[in-house]
Enzyme design. Sequence first.
Site, PDB file in Angstrom:
ATOM      1  N   GLY C  75      -7.913   2.608   6.098  1.00  0.00           N
ATOM      2  CA  GLY C  75      -7.050   1.898   7.043  1.00  0.00           C
ATOM      3  C   GLY C  75      -7.439   0.439   7.193  1.00  0.00           C
ATOM      4  CB  CYS C 133      -0.061  -3.183   3.525  1.00  0.00           C
ATOM      5  SG  CYS C 133      -1.585  -3.633   2.754  1.00  0.00           S
ATOM      6  CE  LYS C 170      -5.104  -2.415  -6.044  1.00  0.00           C
ATOM      7  NZ  LYS C 170      -6.529  -2.341  -5.693  1.00  0.00           N
ATOM      8  CB  ILE C 196      -1.905   1.813 -10.343  1.00  0.00           C
ATOM      9  CG1 ILE C 196      -2.958   2.870 -10.627  1.00  0.00           C
ATOM     10  CG2 ILE C 196      -0.913   1.691 -11.462  1.00  0.00           C
ATOM     11  CD1 ILE C 196      -2.434   4.284 -10.843  1.00  0.00           C
ATOM     12  N   GLY C 222      -9.682   7.539  -8.813  1.00  0.00           N
ATOM     13  CA  GLY C 222     -10.609   8.237  -9.702  1.00  0.00           C
ATOM     14  C   GLY C 222      -9.937   8.690 -10.990  1.00  0.00           C
ATOM     15  N   GLY C 250      -9.325   4.967 -12.158  1.00  0.00           N
ATOM     16  CA  GLY C 250     -10.100   6.001 -12.820  1.00  0.00           C
ATOM     17  C   GLY C 250     -10.907   5.561 -14.009  1.00  0.00           C
TER      18      GLY C 250
HETATM   19  C1  LIG Z   1     -12.443   3.732  -0.639  1.00  0.00           C
HETATM   20  C2  LIG Z   1     -11.401   2.887  -1.254  1.00  0.00           C
HETATM   21  C3  LIG Z   1     -10.941   1.753  -0.589  1.00  0.00           C
HETATM   22  C4  LIG Z   1      -9.950   0.951  -1.150  1.00  0.00           C
HETATM   23  N1  LIG Z   1      -9.541  -0.165  -0.486  1.00  0.00           N
HETATM   24  C5  LIG Z   1      -8.624  -0.990  -1.070  1.00  0.00           C
HETATM   25  C6  LIG Z   1      -8.237  -2.195  -0.460  1.00  0.00           C
HETATM   26  O1  LIG Z   1      -8.719  -2.571   0.602  1.00  0.00           O
HETATM   27  N2  LIG Z   1      -7.307  -2.968  -1.081  1.00  0.00           N
HETATM   28  C7  LIG Z   1      -6.748  -2.619  -2.276  1.00  0.00           C
HETATM   29  O2  LIG Z   1      -5.937  -3.353  -2.802  1.00  0.00           O
HETATM   30  N3  LIG Z   1      -7.115  -1.470  -2.896  1.00  0.00           N
HETATM   31  C8  LIG Z   1      -8.028  -0.658  -2.326  1.00  0.00           C
HETATM   32  N4  LIG Z   1      -8.403   0.492  -2.964  1.00  0.00           N
HETATM   33  C9  LIG Z   1      -7.796   0.829  -4.259  1.00  0.00           C
HETATM   34  C10 LIG Z   1      -8.679   0.377  -5.418  1.00  0.00           C
HETATM   35  O3  LIG Z   1      -8.842  -1.016  -5.431  1.00  0.00           O
HETATM   36  C11 LIG Z   1      -8.073   0.823  -6.764  1.00  0.00           C
HETATM   37  O4  LIG Z   1      -6.813   0.236  -6.916  1.00  0.00           O
HETATM   38  C12 LIG Z   1      -7.918   2.322  -6.858  1.00  0.00           C
HETATM   39  O5  LIG Z   1      -8.975   2.973  -6.198  1.00  0.00           O
HETATM   40  C13 LIG Z   1      -7.840   2.828  -8.301  1.00  0.00           C
HETATM   41  O6  LIG Z   1      -9.000   2.515  -9.022  1.00  0.00           O
HETATM   42  P1  LIG Z   1     -10.264   3.520  -9.166  1.00  0.00           P
HETATM   43  O7  LIG Z   1      -9.709   4.832  -9.584  1.00  0.00           O
HETATM   44  O8  LIG Z   1     -11.149   2.869 -10.175  1.00  0.00           O
HETATM   45  O9  LIG Z   1     -10.909   3.619  -7.813  1.00  0.00           O
HETATM   46  C14 LIG Z   1      -9.398   1.303  -2.406  1.00  0.00           C
HETATM   47  C15 LIG Z   1      -9.858   2.431  -3.069  1.00  0.00           C
HETATM   48  C16 LIG Z   1     -10.846   3.220  -2.522  1.00  0.00           C
HETATM   49  C17 LIG Z   1     -11.308   4.432  -3.271  1.00  0.00           C
END
Ligand SMILES: Cc1cc2nc3c(=O)[nH]c(=O)nc-3n(C[C@H](O)[C@H](O)[C@H](O)COP(=O)(O)O)c2cc1C
Lengths: 283, 283, 316, 316
Positions: C75, C133, C170, C196, C222, C250
């Site tokens: 959040g 958002c 994004k 993404i 992930g 991921g």
């Molecule tokens: C705990 C957590 C917090 C995140 N907070 C944000 C955020 O504040 N802003 C944003 O654009 N994406 C946020 N994301 C999304 C990540 O930047 C990313 O787009 C998404 O997790 C996919 O990549 P990954 O699988 O490598 O984690 C968050 C992801 C996680 C897991």
Amino acid sequence: MVALIMGQINRHAEQVTATVLSNKRVGQYHQILLNVGEVVKHCKPGNFVAINVGGPSSAMVLRRAFAISRISDRGEYGGTMELIVAPHGSGSKWLISQPEGAHIDLVAPLGTPFGIPTNPVRALLIGGGYGSAPLFGLAELLKSRGCRVDMILGASAAAKIYAPLEGKRSVSSLKIYTEDGSTGIMGRVTDPLEQLIADGEVDVIYSCGPMGMLAAISTIAKRNEIVHQCAVEESMACGIGICMTCVLPIKGGDGNITMVRSCIDGPVMDGELVLWDQVGQPQ
Amino acid sequence: MVALIMGQINRHAEQVTATVLSNKRVGQYHQILLNVGEVVKHCKPGNFVAINVGGPSSAMVLRRAFAISRISDRGEYGGTMELIVAPHGSGSKWLISQPEGAHIDLVAPLGTPFGIPTNPVRALLIGGGYGSAPLFGLAELLKSRGCRVDMILGASAAAKIYAPLEGKRSVSSLKIYTEDGSTGIMGRVTDPLEQLIADGEVDVIYSCGPMGMLAAISTIAKRNEIVHQCAVEESMACGIGICMTCVLPIKGGDGNITMVRSCIDGPVMDGELVLWDQVGQPQ
Amino acid sequence: MSVELDFSTSFGNAWFPLPVFTASGCASSGRELSQFFPLNEIGGVVTKSIMIKPRLGRPTPRMAETPSGMLNSIGLQGPGIDAFLANDIPWLVSTGARVIVSIAGETVEEYAVLARKLRSVTGLSAVEVNISCPNVENRGQVFACHPESARAVIEGVRRTLGGDLPIIAKLSPDVTDIAAIAREVVDAGADGLALINTLLGMVINTSTMRPHLGGKTGGLSGPAIRPVAVRAIYQVHEALPHIPILGMGGVRNGSDAFEMVLAGASGISVGTASFSDPLATVRIQRELAQLLVEKGFTSLRQAIGFAHRDDEVNGE
Amino acid sequence: MSVELDFSTSFGNAWFPLPVFTASGCASSGRELSQFFPLNEIGGVVTKSIMIKPRLGRPTPRMAETPSGMLNSIGLQGPGIDAFLANDIPWLVSTGARVIVSIAGETVEEYAVLARKLRSVTGLSAVEVNISCPNVENRGQVFACHPESARAVIEGVRRTLGGDLPIIAKLSPDVTDIAAIAREVVDAGADGLALINTLLGMVINTSTMRPHLGGKTGGLSGPAIRPVAVRAIYQVHEALPHIPILGMGGVRNGSDAFEMVLAGASGISVGTASFSDPLATVRIQRELAQLLVEKGFTSLRQAIGFAHRDDEVNGE
Ligand SMILES: Cc1cc2nc3c(=O)[nH]c(=O)nc-3n(C[C@H](O)[C@H](O)[C@H](O)COP(=O)(O)O)c2cc1C
Ligand SMILES: Cc1cc2nc3c(=O)[nH]c(=O)nc-3n(C[C@H](O)[C@H](O)[C@H](O)COP(=O)(O)OP(=O)(O)OC[C@H]3O[C@@H](n4cnc5c(N)ncnc54)[C@H](O)[C@@H]3O)c2cc1C
Ligand SMILES: Cc1cc2nc3c(=O)[nH]c(=O)nc-3n(C[C@H](O)[C@H](O)[C@H](O)COP(=O)(O)OP(=O)(O)OC[C@H]3O[C@@H](n4cnc5c(N)ncnc54)[C@H](O)[C@@H]3O)c2cc1C
Ligand SMILES: Cc1cc2nc3c(=O)[nH]c(=O)nc-3n(C[C@H](O)[C@H](O)[C@H](O)COP(=O)(O)O)c2cc1C
Ligand code: FES
Ligand code: FES
């Protein structure tokens, strides 16, 4: 020969828990002996098994297919089955790391077996890499039916030839080809084929190995009107005929292409029927 | 006492490969001894470790947090660390199934340690379930500083009390409470608390266990103006302060609520500062 | 490496000597990870999305592990842009890290206000605009879900920011046609795209028989979502081959990163993988370099979108 | 079980004594699975989506394993409706299995033709309409992705089918607002909804450096997508609490099924799990029954949507 397009799952297929009796490295492969119990009675050369890999919290959701290399329903353990496993990706690597005593969830027997001729014939068995695994069990069976069994094995290099000592006993001759010449003759298994056929040494060809090899053998067999049973290898998600991922294009009776499931209408297929040039091509 | 809201990762945290030296069942728990090497020098009672679970093809993508139960930097193996692990879900079950010799990927030390008073005081240590694990190391340390250490352990049933023989040596008294009365006194660890405080037996309370227990102790400690250091347990995705999942509502200096990361500003926190009734509530 | 590899990449006029970044929200403001590796040894740090005011975020539990993934519902907890610019950015810039600030708002106007605050900040390489958002002015629907709102946010940021700092928009994968949204935001002034963000997901706690997360739904990240990310990158690169894409979702090792580069990513962000391996970002960057060299590429650029090379020939 | 559990469920006027089904395309026409368990011991068999003409489907490779999931691109290979009705259905009906036929078309008209063929077939329990198919009349966009095309298909099927056989419309999760699509198809005459079909995904083969699947993109299924499925079920049940939902997407055990029931599913389809465990459907059904009893439910119905029970109170 076995009927090719039955469209039916091996009627003996069942899910069993096997126990690892031994796990030995042989060249680049692992020879894994499993206690599988009664199910072994229904396993024939050419059949394969599908194994759950990775344990309870695994990210791998699909079974892995392995040819049954040899079986025995005697001995102190009851029914046993041997697999020859090449380390490839995470699933096979998990499997070869299983210690003695580990439990393995497998479905067996799956797929079609090699067809066994009713008369004694001269059979040529051709294996590529771990593709030789099911051929030794086949050789024994053919020999017991009075066939003459010659074998040609090939691989890129010596360590990828699988030819156990015991296995060699059941064949009349064994030639080995490697692409780098590190053992046997430098070259490919198809190199001597035309000549052997011309010499009248071959009534039927059995083969197992990479798809490219099977295709090449099919071309030669077809040209020379030799029966060719090959065990194919397509990516399989289920191994039991329910997902349609493992299909191969086959010349249907009406001349049209049919896509058959290689997990139930194979892995052993009539090489002549497979439309090798259309494997993986858009229809 | 340690500064509470530092907002900084434990400056000694590093990723190390540990080796399982032994893995024993103790009641409902497993006592796992790890060879961790040099990093042990920086581990203090209250710190925790974060462990990768499930092996290379695991579907579990997050580390699991475990309190450091005891450490030793002497002995034949160099630095060793003991964890007390309760089988809960797939990650902890994987951990307790690791045999001697297995390699474990861990990050340590993490989080804040218990604050050690500069003067000898009467310390009451209260543990719930496996929450007693870090208290025995703490007890030894407090005793070595001349403190008197009393301990109260509680759990739902006898098998969930963790109180090793060696550990008992470092405490002056040990009371055990179980909810079903299967060992010790039937009741909860908070039952005798008011009385002990009234009797002037307690200068400072250290606690570790389920959040409900910590909240209940906090209420009593606050009412009686006793310092209470508790090791909290929130779900943690990273353990190193980068994900913001493990937050707890804290009374900030300005009276406002602050959400602090319990993995770096905890697990040891001043019980009085935590807004227990707002944990898990929408802000 | 003995072979020369040009590993640099660009987003708009921002040039980066290295192509692997942290993912927003998965590295806080970099301080914690700096204990594990020097922050200037990766492409850059993408900071947690910052809003105008301080925010406490969602109630706990804020996470649930899922098969090969996790849900989070943070959040957007954070200190607010002013405290962030006062405390976090100067430190981050002082480490020599290249910095991409991620911003998030609840109205089009808020994004513009955030952009205005960033205008005069020195040391920033780019702005990532997190438009996944909820838009409080439109029934809480996410900006990234509708071409109009996505466009409005980026237009506002572009206008306020002036022409210098590149904008990376994004996008959310939870849309019917991600290429259409991509086109809108590029048209509105985005220099690059980050693909993404998380997928909207939910876990029900079978003990309480209620949604497990305090915020009910959460974002799925992930390895579980990687095929969706690769597909989105591939589709968007196909539609807009000249727009640089920061790929994520991921990525766990060099091979995963390479997949995204082949699909069309100019850079990679590493999120969830850092939770299990604090060194993931540098490790993945090293592995990607190795793979590129092994495959015979002499620059990252050659590999970007290489999986599309048959497209012109075959039509499709 | 010693405790009485009413495990039955309904979709429109179709009543099923048991609530766990196979998923379309993951059980072929039932024959193979019948070797592992009697087909009348589960809720029913949902057949592979059938089209008017025989189809060869997509080139191989047709699958790729992904973390906790898989991609498939079968391309609706099948014998065509006539051969299917002649060979598969009579056999299936003869086993005593309850049968839900899944249909797929390339135009609105094709769906109607298929529905007409089904009208006179005896022994069917319901029709599942797989609208996650490319609409050849509209740039190959999937019917399920747009309210108008989704509605048009279901209206056509409803009209042609007459009033008897219940229609279950199967939706795609790859949309911005799944509840909106759900509303349309229910409005158009669907008696129930099947949620969710696969997510569109892609894997690049890092050896060939091309898309791994013969069909380039594929459908992502398996545990990886379960959080997305639970979320979709939850959202749609919230929007349309009286419409029965056939929940699916990564269900692997009774607890996963229970999650979906709590989120709002009236029945469960098991797909990918059958690939690794041929007995998955019966096993999951048994485990679900056990869980319901353990939790004190005396009927499945009581548990459907139970996770929503606070909604009226708290608002949200
Ligand atoms: C705990 C957590 C917090 C995140 N907070 C944000 C955020 O504040 N802003 C944003 O654009 N994406 C946020 N994301 C999304 C990540 O930047 C990313 O787009 C998404 O997790 C996919 O990549 P990954 O699988 O490598 O984690 C968050 C992801 C996680 C897991
Ligand atoms: C009928 C049949 C018999 C086989 N017999 C043997 C044998 O006796 N010995 C042996 O070592 N291997 C055999 N294979 C190949 C074996 O199934 C694969 O090597 C194995 O699945 C690879 O899994 P992985 O997790 O190690 O690799 P990964 O590449 O991680 O696997 C990913 C996915 O792709 C599939 N896959 C990858 N390679 C192959 C392949 N070559 N064939 C089919 N699917 C593949 C896997 O099953 C899995 O679903 C056989 C395959 C088939 C179809
Ligand atoms: C600071 C700290 C210290 C801990 N010390 C110990 C200890 O000494 N001994 C011990 O047995 N356990 C301890 N725990 C709890 C331990 O981390 C969990 O039991 C464990 O993570 C459960 O993982 P699982 O895979 O077995 O369960 P699952 O329920 O499958 O886990 C799913 C996810 O939820 C998280 N989770 C589940 N239960 C908890 C929990 N109680 N606390 C935090 N996260 C949880 C897991 O980490 C994982 O991410 C501690 C937790 C924290 C935060
Ligand atoms: C190999 C395969 C083939 C499928 N074929 C169809 C199909 O023909 N029609 C359909 O509506 N869904 C099809 N699906 C989707 C499934 O029915 C199901 O919606 C999806 O896989 C999610 O469930 P699961 O994770 O349990 O597999 C197919 C899925 C797979 C894996
Ligand atoms: S592998 Fe599933 S049908 Fe052959
Ligand atoms: S667990 Fe990630 S910030 Fe605390």
